[in-house]
Design a protein around this motif. Sequence first.
Motif, mmCIF file in Angstrom:
data_model
loop_
_atom_site.group_PDB
_atom_site.id
_atom_site.type_symbol
_atom_site.label_atom_id
_atom_site.label_comp_id
_atom_site.label_asym_id
_atom_site.label_seq_id
_atom_site.Cartn_x
_atom_site.Cartn_y
_atom_site.Cartn_z
ATOM 1 N N ARG A 631 28.945 13.090 -40.498
ATOM 2 C CA ARG A 631 28.253 13.978 -41.433
ATOM 3 C C ARG A 631 26.881 14.399 -40.895
ATOM 4 O O ARG A 631 26.451 15.550 -41.058
ATOM 5 N N GLN A 634 27.406 17.062 -38.325
ATOM 6 C CA GLN A 634 27.770 18.327 -38.981
ATOM 7 C C GLN A 634 26.525 18.998 -39.580
ATOM 8 O O GLN A 634 26.371 20.226 -39.521
ATOM 9 N N ASN A 635 25.622 18.182 -40.156
ATOM 10 C CA ASN A 635 24.362 18.740 -40.673
ATOM 11 C C ASN A 635 23.515 19.323 -39.541
ATOM 12 O O ASN A 635 22.895 20.389 -39.675
ATOM 13 N N ASN A 636 23.493 18.624 -38.386
ATOM 14 C CA ASN A 636 22.763 19.150 -37.223
ATOM 15 C C ASN A 636 23.349 20.475 -36.746
ATOM 16 O O ASN A 636 22.631 21.389 -36.343
ATOM 17 N N GLU A 637 24.673 20.565 -36.813
ATOM 18 C CA GLU A 637 25.312 21.822 -36.405
ATOM 19 C C GLU A 637 24.881 22.956 -37.347
ATOM 20 O O GLU A 637 24.655 24.090 -36.922
ATOM 21 N N THR A 638 24.756 22.616 -38.638
ATOM 22 C CA THR A 638 24.295 23.624 -39.610
ATOM 23 C C THR A 638 22.872 24.083 -39.277
ATOM 24 O O THR A 638 22.540 25.272 -39.338
ATOM 25 N N ARG A 640 21.489 24.065 -36.339
ATOM 26 C CA ARG A 640 21.566 24.918 -35.145
ATOM 27 C C ARG A 640 21.922 26.354 -35.535
ATOM 28 O O ARG A 640 21.324 27.311 -35.039
ATOM 29 N N ARG A 641 22.881 26.481 -36.395
ATOM 30 C CA ARG A 641 23.311 27.826 -36.790
ATOM 31 C C ARG A 641 22.215 28.542 -37.588
ATOM 32 O O ARG A 641 21.990 29.752 -37.425
ATOM 33 N N GLN A 642 21.505 27.786 -38.471
ATOM 34 C CA GLN A 642 20.411 28.417 -39.231
ATOM 35 C C GLN A 642 19.309 28.917 -38.301
ATOM 36 O O GLN A 642 18.824 30.041 -38.440
ATOM 37 N N GLU A 645 20.586 31.956 -36.302
ATOM 38 C CA GLU A 645 20.682 33.182 -37.104
ATOM 39 C C GLU A 645 19.303 33.823 -37.284
ATOM 40 O O GLU A 645 19.131 35.035 -37.129
ATOM 41 N N ASN A 711 20.962 24.252 -28.279
ATOM 42 C CA ASN A 711 21.523 25.172 -29.279
ATOM 43 C C ASN A 711 22.292 26.251 -28.529
ATOM 44 O O ASN A 711 21.697 27.137 -27.919
#
Length: 900
Positions: A631, A634-638, A640-642, A645, A711
């Motif tokens: 988890r 997965q939060n770190n991946e979020t 990265r995407r934020q 973007e 990233n």
Amino acid sequence: MMMANGVITNNYDGVYGDGYMEQEEEWEREGLLDPAWEKQQKKTFTAWCNSHLRKAGTGIENIDEDFRNGLKLMLLLEVISGETLPKPDRGKMRFHKIANVNKALDFIASKGVKLVSIGAEEIVDGNLKMTLGMIWTIILRFAIQDISVEEMTAKEGLLLWCQRKTAPYKNVNVQNFHLSFKDGLAFCALIHRHRPDLIDYSKLSKDNPMENLNTAFDVAEKYLDIPRMLDPDDLINTPKPDERAIMTYVSCYYHAFQGAQQAETAANRICKVLKVNQENERLMEEYERLASDLLEWIRRTMPWLNSRQTDNSLAGCQKKLEDYRTYRRKHKPPRVEQKAKLETNFNTLQTKLRLSNRPAYMPTEGKMVSDIAQAWKGLEIAEKAFEEWLLSEMMRLERLEYLAQKFKHKADIHEDWTRGKEEMLQSQDFRQCKLYDIKALKKKHEAFESDLAAHQDRVEQIAAIAQELNTLEYHEVGAVNARCQRICSQWDRLGALTQRRRLALDDAERVLEQIDLLHLEFAKRAAPFNNWLDGTREDLVDMFIVHTIEEISGLMDAHARFKATLGEADKEYQAIVNLVHQVESIVKQHQIPGGLENPYTTLTAHELNRKWSDVRQLVPQRDSTLAAELRKQQNNETLRRQFAEKANAVGPWIERQMDAVTAIGMGLQGSLEDQLRRLKEYEAGVYAYKPHIEELERIHQAVQEGMIFENRYSQYTMETLRVGWEQLLTSINRTINEVENQILTRDSKGITHEQLNEFRASFNHFDKNRTGRLAPEELKSCLVSLGYSIGKDRQGELDFQRILAVVDPNNTGYVSFDAFLDFMTRESTDTDTAEQVIDSFRILAGDKPYITAEELRRELPPDQAEYCVARMPPYRGSGAPPGALDYMAFSTALYGETDL
């Protein structure tokens, strides 16, 4: 002009009517040989010479004797001309004197003076007639020739000046330079016309010439600094006074009053120049102060950024990272604004210096704009290196903490296993045992050796971890090394004790042969299973570090494969427990004393059961730990995407703003005011966009706190966006300053908007690469397109090189638009020059090569006068009074290379 035997043979025309004497007969015809006139000329010429020689601290008494060696003659010419003659011969021989006089005559000839039959020998021999003729010619050249009224000759101009000045006065009718001045009223009228406070003309009478002459001569000597050159008795008693003597004396009146009329104009010019210079100095001092402050801040900051020392703890490194974030948020932004202001002030100062025809300002060594830019670049490089080091140091320290915990865990397990082993190996219990007990002890010892060998890997792992902690410079490496040494030393002792006990049991084996096969089987199977249990428990509580979802997925797959092996392990556990049950059954059945004790191992079914239960409880705990880490990743991946973007939107926006500002700076869009307005709008828009940058900083902080180092969703990093943002702000401020300077140039030089557009359009047309500068050939084509005539011959090339020297004084090989605009506007404007300021000071100084503080305070306003007194260097020439000041060096410094 021809010279023969030291005699100048051609005539001097255009000064005294039809020309000066061509033969000695003309001297007699003009009266130079008249004893009375000769006496008047001698006295007048002597006084005139002394009025100039006193500036050099000397004088003459006998005009026909004191000029014979040529020394004072040369000194007189230097004083009245302000130039330096060749070095005189200091010998006392006749040829030395002739050489000195010839140098003086050569200098006179170089000034266009034409003498007749005057040779160095006659002057050296003390020929009064020739000496007076020479002095009269000098007076004509340096005191009368420059007098010009309505394009008349010098004599006619001086006479017309006297007539105009005395026209309103009763009983004065100036028609010549002899009889018209005999009664003295003409002299008094000239003084009263310019200085009515010195003479009460209404009380003078034509019938009292002696009183009139004495009054005029006394007042002129006392208040006008004009020495007595005439004798009242000679003028009154001579039927026709010598006009050359009177002309000489009257010319002193002309120069004295002419200088007073020019003083006010000269003072106004000096005030204007000094006011501009004072303002420029204020701007220079402000630039020096700002530059010193910024460079000092960079100097103090660099050691902190270059420091690579920590307390080798993760908490200490995290504190350093928080300090760095505080520095970027609070301490650096004001310095970015200070740097922009410094560049703006410097460009404004240079523009004002160009507009006032002053030399470009050169800051103190080490404080050039380029020096500040280089220091700033070094600061940014140090910042980037410091942040990269901090992140790498955190990774290193995180691994160190992991290794230290792993070392402690393995060491605790090993020391728990070895506890009591040395005492057991040193025990003499087999001495009192029966045969079967001895065999049991031997089998037990064999099982211990098997267990000891199984623990060899753990000891090697402990030593390897300790070695890595030493390599990575763990801050508590001393305690680690000590504990590792204790473990290794104990391991060596265990090996030696094991070997010694084996020998003792072998000796006893010959007597005791009973073997309990069942216990032996238990011991053999329980020992490796126990090792497997220990290793499994150790693996299940082992810590891990991952940075991606792929890494945690790999750990979860490995854990799933391990769980698949638990079925076989359960079978082995049931088999080993079944051995214990068989032993218990046999002991109960046969009542064997001490049969329940296994002589081959210290392991018990209870211990194996406890460890097996631990393993079954640790498996779901491991599942939870892996799931929590999944988890987190997965939060770190979020995150990265934020970040990606937001960065993928901010980065292109900054690039578009940079392109727009560059296009405006090229002057491609409207008037200068339109460009300035658009730049202000862009500036406001950029500051309004700042919340996006701050939002990115917040996301970036969360990324760093989550220990996210890569990233793959964006090419932009926070560092590149920070640099781009700062470059955008600097570019806008610099372009605004350039446009404001162009408006200032346009308005101060009086060029029209159409002219400025024409200059910009031509410049941009030939600036093909849009670099904002032109190469020499492009500049030539641009000038030709604007109507500037540059020939293709050698003279045209010389003219163009002269232009290049003006627009590119540092020979950089290119010309900026500011330099091009400055050249085009300066071609048609009038500016002050150093020569004009020197001439103005010379008027205030009364033609002296120096000026005193009293004269400056008398002629200039108080603040301007004190400014000059404080900055003028002392006059180094001879004959100057104490405190004399060198106004020539001061004026040259205003327009040349200077520290002002």
